[in-house]
Motif scaffolding. Structure first.
Motif, PDB file in Angstrom:
ATOM      1  N   PRO A  28       0.833  -1.201   0.000  1.00 48.08           N
ATOM      2  CA  PRO A  28       0.000   0.000   0.000  1.00 48.08           C
ATOM      3  C   PRO A  28       0.872   1.257   0.000  1.00 48.08           C
ATOM      4  O   PRO A  28       1.001   1.944   1.004  1.00 48.08           O
ATOM      5  CB  PRO A  28      -0.804  -0.138   1.292  1.00 48.08           C
ATOM      6  CG  PRO A  28       0.134  -0.861   2.216  1.00 48.08           C
ATOM      7  CD  PRO A  28       0.948  -1.772   1.341  1.00 48.08           C
ATOM      8  N   ASP A  76      -3.835   3.438  -2.564  1.00 51.73           N
ATOM      9  CA  ASP A  76      -3.689   2.036  -2.140  1.00 51.73           C
ATOM     10  C   ASP A  76      -4.294   1.837  -0.754  1.00 51.73           C
ATOM     11  O   ASP A  76      -5.054   0.892  -0.519  1.00 51.73           O
ATOM     12  CB  ASP A  76      -2.212   1.635  -2.060  1.00 51.73           C
ATOM     13  CG  ASP A  76      -1.498   1.636  -3.390  1.00 51.73           C
ATOM     14  OD1 ASP A  76      -2.144   1.435  -4.428  1.00 51.73           O
ATOM     15  OD2 ASP A  76      -0.263   1.824  -3.375  1.00 51.73           O
ATOM     16  N   SER A 114       1.862  -2.636  -6.404  1.00 57.61           N
ATOM     17  CA  SER A 114       1.021  -1.781  -5.573  1.00 57.61           C
ATOM     18  C   SER A 114      -0.408  -2.309  -5.585  1.00 57.61           C
ATOM     19  O   SER A 114      -0.829  -3.010  -6.511  1.00 57.61           O
ATOM     20  CB  SER A 114       1.055  -0.330  -6.057  1.00 57.61           C
ATOM     21  OG  SER A 114       0.329  -0.195  -7.259  1.00 57.61           O
ATOM     22  N   THR A 169      -3.090  -0.663  -6.096  1.00 53.25           N
ATOM     23  CA  THR A 169      -3.833  -0.129  -7.246  1.00 53.25           C
ATOM     24  C   THR A 169      -3.471  -0.850  -8.540  1.00 53.25           C
ATOM     25  O   THR A 169      -4.314  -0.991  -9.417  1.00 53.25           O
ATOM     26  CB  THR A 169      -3.625   1.389  -7.423  1.00 53.25           C
ATOM     27  OG1 THR A 169      -2.235   1.684  -7.385  1.00 53.25           O
ATOM     28  CG2 THR A 169      -4.342   2.168  -6.345  1.00 53.25           C
TER      29      THR A 169
END
Length: 190
Positions: A85, A90, A139, A141
């Motif tokens: 994150p 995130d 990550s 995302t």
């Protein structure tokens, strides 16, 4: 080679494990889980047990992996894939997916900030004796993006493997449809 996936709660780590293990031959077993609404966890409660250490693919949260620090340090050929994150976005995804009534991943809480610290390459380098070049970072995302192909490409390069791209995309599309902002299904596919 041992591949160790390490991920914060609600970051899609079990889904990533499935993406690394799905093939043309076993896709049907995954489809029944993904389409049927079952959890993608291998077992309820824990991702990693001592018996799992003999497998080529090991996965779990930092605390679970850390429980076997001494054993993992002894692996001579290991690579870590972390879901981390790194950004506010995130962390926001993880916080929104934390639906069990706990405040432990509430944005800007202690546990929220702790996740950022735990899932950094230097932590794995220090605690597991892993060279930084053997640690890959994805990550949150990136994993939650509709297009998983850039992640597939990076993983293929990192572990010198060709993932079953068509099957990976099939699973990811279903997972994304059950984990998007408009259709939260909190206890599934974490």
């Amino acid at each position: 080679m041992k591949v160790i996936i390490c991920f914060p709660p609600n970051a899609g780590g079990n889904h990533l494990k499935n993406l690394l293990t799905v093939t043309k031959e076993n896709i049907d077993s995954y489809m029944s889980v993904y389409k049927g609404g079952k959890q993608v966890h291998s077992r309820a409660g824990h991702n990693l047990t001592e018996e799992d250490l003999s497998a080529d693919l090991i996965y779990g949260h930092f605390g679970e992996v850390m429980s076997y620090q001494n054993e993992i340090r002894k692996f001579t050929n290991k690579k870590f894939i972390m879901i981390s994150p790194d950004t506010y976005e995130d962390r926001k995804i993880l916080s929104e997916r934390n639906t069990r009534g706990q405040d432990n991943l509430k944005l800007n809480s202690y546990h929220d900030h702790e996740q950022v610290f735990l899932y950094e390459p230097f932590m794995f380098h220090y605690y597991f004796g892993t060279r930084l070049k053997n640690i890959m970072n994805i990550s949150v995302t990136e994993l939650f993006n509709d297009d998983i192909n850039p992640v597939i490409d990076r993983i293929n390069y990192f572990i010198s493997k060709d993932l079953a791209r068509d099957q990976v995309n099939q699973l990811h599309k279903i997972w994304k449809s059950k984990n998007n902002d408009d259709n939260q299904q909190p206890d599934m596919f974490t």
